[in-house]
Write an enzyme that holds these catalytic residues in place. Structure first.
Site, PDB file in Angstrom:
ATOM      1  N   GLU A 280       0.980  -1.190   0.001  1.00 48.91           N
ATOM      2  CA  GLU A 280       0.060   0.038   0.209  1.00 48.91           C
ATOM      3  C   GLU A 280       0.721   1.259   0.034  1.00 48.91           C
ATOM      4  OE1 GLU A 280      -3.567   1.985   2.723  1.00 48.91           O
ATOM      5  OE2 GLU A 280      -2.346   0.498   3.603  1.00 48.91           O
ATOM      6  N   LYS A 343      -9.504   2.560  -3.140  1.00 47.52           N
ATOM      7  CA  LYS A 343      -9.984   1.862  -2.122  1.00 47.52           C
ATOM      8  C   LYS A 343     -11.486   2.414  -1.779  1.00 47.52           C
ATOM      9  CE  LYS A 343      -8.869   1.204   2.791  1.00 47.52           C
ATOM     10  NZ  LYS A 343      -7.901   1.943   3.809  1.00 47.52           N
ATOM     11  N   CYS A 396      -5.736  -2.506   2.623  1.00 51.54           N
ATOM     12  CA  CYS A 396      -5.501  -2.502   4.041  1.00 51.54           C
ATOM     13  C   CYS A 396      -6.584  -3.138   4.721  1.00 51.54           C
ATOM     14  CB  CYS A 396      -5.437  -1.006   4.601  1.00 51.54           C
ATOM     15  SG  CYS A 396      -5.012  -0.678   6.229  1.00 51.54           S
TER      16      CYS A 396
END
Length: 521
Positions: A280, A343, A396
């Protein structure tokens, strides 16, 4: 009476601070059953002892016992969130009590409140109370995954992440269901130990832990007969640089961090990789806008494959206001961006500040982004990365949400998870994060490929087995194949949590009706 009757009666007779202090300690014991300790016998003992306390007191005592048990559980299990507040200690350290002691006050309301309603529905009947309390806890855990964007961390079912065989029931009933049957097994043990139970009830109650044991045996058989198979022609290299969070975004070190990723990528490999995966925000630049950077990095992308990496992305809305995304890109050897994912499920107070207009003047800000919030991406769709089957991308903590794995378009054939757990230091947080991600692989029957800046990078097969991994704080690479997904989606992947939640609600209603009728008569 059995040999346990006297000590159990004394235990149930605790009052005042002894009762409530014991409840907090029991919650801490259950937290010790989660990753990385996995002291599951301690956790099971805590669940049995908690139930014996709850059913022995008044309704007020029952609620306070459940609430303090849940509070102790979350304080002990989520202490590591506070570590993130020391990354920028000058600004955020003063707020440390909020996540460590304040957040558990809110989280405890969900399982404790719902479990108390379950206990209430059981009336004065100890059997119904022991059976319905776990149903209520299940509903509370499920609600915790949805309310205020959700935070389904450390579900009770995750205590079985210590071994793949014990994880297998999640393929049929999900992690929520595994938590329910775990608590029901403890209900049976509590009933068997209760002084009020007669011999026949004790024997009948033991059917619950026995049934749970058979479920685990079925899981052991499922793993034992499952061969390992990989997707032909695919070889991953996962890069883990373990850049400290305090240094990650320093302007004078960004180039050095990028060079560290490149150096690890170029290390010799026994089997040449077809795809490189960086974690990430591995690239601290706007990759889609930096033509020269894409051209340089494209040399790392194997022919026919891609360099898959996290990087920030920006755009501008209709009012020309800046919009930021936490994204994944797939960069081909020709320098073109072959695939992209933004995301969707952002971290409150980490990637955006809820109620910013009210909280910013009080000195609060998002830990990761400061004055500008990240924005969620569009609806999830499987990423089409050259040389790979369709992938469900997860950035995540998107991997902790069981109900959010399904994506639009072609069905995903593997899970791609990039993360940065450097925020939480050398704590239990990164281990718990990996445990949740592994359960997603079992629930969906899909392999998981996980690259962490720091944390635990791993390749996991659809049975939750770790094929290759690199530990916390390690600097290096993980090389390995892409495991094959299951030919048919598991039961949970097809049905989700709906049937289980519906069953729990139906049992609570049935218990309430039965016991209300008994009281009226």
């Amino acid at each position: 009476m059995n040999r346990l009757s006297v000590p159990v009666a004394r235990w149930q007779g605790l009052v005042g601070w002894r009762r409530y202090g014991a409840a907090v300690l029991l919650g801490g014991m259950l937290a010790a059953a989660q990753a990385p300790l996995y002291l599951w016998p301690l956790g099971l003992a805590a669940l049995v002892a908690m139930q014996l306390l709850v059913v022995s007191g008044s309704r007020r005592q029952a609620f306070l016992t459940l609430y303090l048990f849940a509070y102790g559980y979350f304080v002990a299990g989520l202490y590591w969130i506070g570590i993130a507040f020391f990354v920028d200690a000058e600004r955020f350290a003063i707020l440390l009590p909020l996540p460590v002691l304040g957040l558990p006050l809110l989280l405890a309301l969900f399982p404790a409140g719902a479990a108390w309603l379950g206990d209430l529905a059981g009336g004065r009947n100890p059997v119904w109370r022991h059976l319905l309390l776990p149903c209520g806890w299940l509903l509370g855990e499920w609600l915790r995954g949805w309310v205020l964007t959700g935070f389904p961390w450390n579900l009770v079912g995750y205590v079985w992440g210590m071994a793949p065989f014990a994880m297998q029931p999640a393929a049929w009933i999900g992690a929520h269901g595994l938590g329910l049957v775990t608590m029901l097994a403890c209900s049976g043990l509590a009933l068997a130990a209760a002084p009020q139970s007669n011999r026949h009830l004790r024997l009948a109650a033991l059917a619950l832990p026995l049934g749970f044991g058979l479920l685990l045996a079925a899981g052991a058989w499922r793993v034992a007969v499952a061969p390992f198979e990989s997707v032909s022609g695919v070889q991953f290299r996962l890069v883990q640089p373990s850049v400290p969070q305090t240094l990650k975004w320093r302007d004078d070190l960004r180039q050095k961090h990028l060079e560290a990723h490149i150096a690890l990528t170029l290390q010799p490999a026994a089997v040449p990789p077809t795809h490189i995966v960086w974690p990430e925000t591995a690239i601290p630049y706007l990759l889609d806008e930096e033509t020269a950077l894409r051209a340089a990095l494209s040399r790392l992308a194997p022919s026919g494959g891609a360099l898959i990496t996290g990087a920030p992305r920006r755009s501008f809305d209709q009012t020309r206001s800046l919009v930021l995304y936490n994204s994944i890109f797939a960069l081909g050897p020709d320098g073109a961006l072959a695939a992209q994912y933004d995301k969707i499920h952002l971290v409150p107070f980490g990637e955006y500040l809820p109620l910013r207009a009210l909280l910013r003047p009080l000195g609060l800000d998002a830990l990761a982004v400061g004055s500008i919030d990240f924005s969620p991406g569009a609806a999830a769709a499987a990423m089409a990365i050259p040389g790979l089957p369709p992938a469900r991308a997860l950035v995540c903590y998107e991997a902790i949400f069981p109900a959010e794995i399904a994506a639009a378009g072609p069905p995903a054939r593997w899970l791609l998870n990039i993360t940065n757990d450097a925020w939480f230091g050398r704590s239990s947080g990164p281990h718990q994060h990996l445990a949740a991600a592994r359960f997603r692989a079992v629930e969906q029957g899909l392999p998981l490929v996980r690259a962490a800046n720091n944390g635990i990078s791993a390749i996991v097969d659809p049975y939750g087995r770790m094929i290759a991994s690199l530990g916390l704080d390690a600097v290096g690479v993980v090389d390995g194949p892409l495991p094959r997904p299951l030919d048919a989606a598991p039961l949970y992947a097809r049905l989700g949590d709906g049937p289980l939640v519906g069953l729990a609600l139906a049992l609570l209603l049935l218990g309430w009706l039965v016991n209300r009728r008994r009281i009226n008569h």
